[in-house]
Design a protein around this motif. Structure first.
Motif: not given
Length: 389
Positions: A70-92
């Protein structure tokens, strides 16, 4: 029926195109994977078979009629573009406010108590590329013994030191001191130890980097999985990103290939739960250094190892490939870029379909929880029902 295991691999910084608000971050036109494919003759046959070319148009990587995943892509709702907030958002976990940034260096109320606590002055205290600043200040650092402090466009307090001047364990102690100081309005996402070796003109950063992240302010997917009695096995810098929260076992890695080896080792153990892996080389070694050829070679090296990961799947296991942000090496910037991230989901029970454009990375966290049969009350909307045969 619940899956026994989910193997979630973050291809650090492999973004797939600028988000609608990318211009606010100076990232308009960024497309890490797309721009690399346009510049280099990428050969990714295994990722192509899964459906990588179905996510976005990629030169030399065509869409396939019936992808294996299965394929697709995802947008970020967190303001920013850093490793920590990206991983945290992946984890809810979606942050309401971005982490603080320091485009002019850290203020006296941060630097003064830090220098007093470690008993030394500091060099640098400005935004910089890590490799550039150790070439610029490494000689003075070796002469004075003062650590090099710097930041970037991300929310980081980085401390570089030569291993023969400030031993690595002492450098880690300095980072822990900084982490205690950097709270409240100055609560940066990560404090990072950046040890290096070598002589002036030939300094080399070593793989003994360590990140000291904030602890997530709210529960994450990892907490939900462990609370349900399942294992969370962290590979690479995952343990650091989550400050150890919700993690059963962990192992640091030397590079991408070691990260794949350790992921395969956990897969062979057969424990139920989540294997969560970060492959950092794409970002750290190539994206931040604008090394297009190196980034492309790293993607091809991962593609060659992908069959091992697929062969290690058992029964109802699910393998997920995604990213946490972009870091387009074809642009003038050496910083992360505000991008969509790819999504490939593979398993015996997974339908090969387009899951669309998800409005938040957290949809993946909700989906992983449902695949594992774990109670989940965090951000995101599960699309597991679309996936399962």
């Amino acid at each position: 029926m619940d899956s026994d295991r989910v193997i979630l691999i973050v291809l650090d910084s492999v973004g797939v195109g600028a988000l609608p608000d990318a211009a606010k971050y100076g990232d308009e036109g960024s497309n890490t994977l797309g721009n690399i494919a346009a510049a280099v003759n990428l050969k990714l046959p295994n990722l192509t078979r899964l459906g990588l070319g179905n996510i976005i148009p990629l030169r030399g990587i065509p869409p396939v009629g019936v992808p294996a995943a299965a394929w697709g892509k995802m947008a970020s709702r967190t303001a920013g573009k850093d490793t920590t907030s990206g991983h945290w958002e992946l984890a809810g976990l979606i942050l309401e406010r971005p982490f603080p940034l320091y485009p002019h260096g850290f203020p006296p109320e941060v630097i003064a108590p830090f220098a007093e606590a470690i008993g030394r002055q500091v060099l640098g205290n400005k935004p910089a590329s890590g490799t550039v600043i150790i070439e610029e200040l490494g000689t003075e650092h070796m002469r004075t013994g003062y650590p090099i402090v710097y930041t970037s466009a991300d929310s980081v307090f980085q401390i570089a030191a030569h291993e023969e001047v400030i031993p690595v364990e002492e450098l880690y102690r300095y980072c822990k001191i900084a982490r205690k100081i950097l709270t409240g309005e100055h609560a940066v996402g990560r404090v990072i130890a950046r040890p290096f070796i070598g002589e002036p003109g030939h300094f080399i950063r070593t793989d003994r980097r360590q990140d000291f992240s904030l602890e997530p302010p709210q529960p994450t997917l990892l907490d939900a999985v462990t609370a349900a009695g399942l294992e969370v096995m962290a590979v690479g810098k995952i343990k650091d990103i989550f400050a150890g929260r919700g993690i059963s076992r962990w192992i640091h890695t030397h590079d991408n290939m070691d990260g794949i080896d350790q992921t395969c080792n956990y897969m062979r153990e057969g424990e139920r739960g989540l294997i969560f892996t970060n492959l950092v080389d794409f970002d750290m070694r190539y994206g931040h250094r604008n090394d297009v050829a190196g980034y492309a070679a790293a993607l091809e090296a991962f593609d060659r190892r992908l069959p091992e990961l697929l062969a290690g799947l058992e029964g109802d296991d699910v393998l997920i490939l995604t990213a946490d942000h972009g870091c387009d090496p074809t642009t003038p910037s050496t910083d992360h870029s505000r991008e969509y991230v790819p999504l490939l989901i593979y398993g015996q029970r997974i339908r090969p379909l387009n899951v669309g454009v998800r409005s938040t990375f957290a949809d993946l966290g909700a989906t992983v929880a449902e695949l594992l049969g774990v109670p989940y009350r965090l951000h995101g909307k599960s699309f597991a029902s679309m996936l399962l045969k």
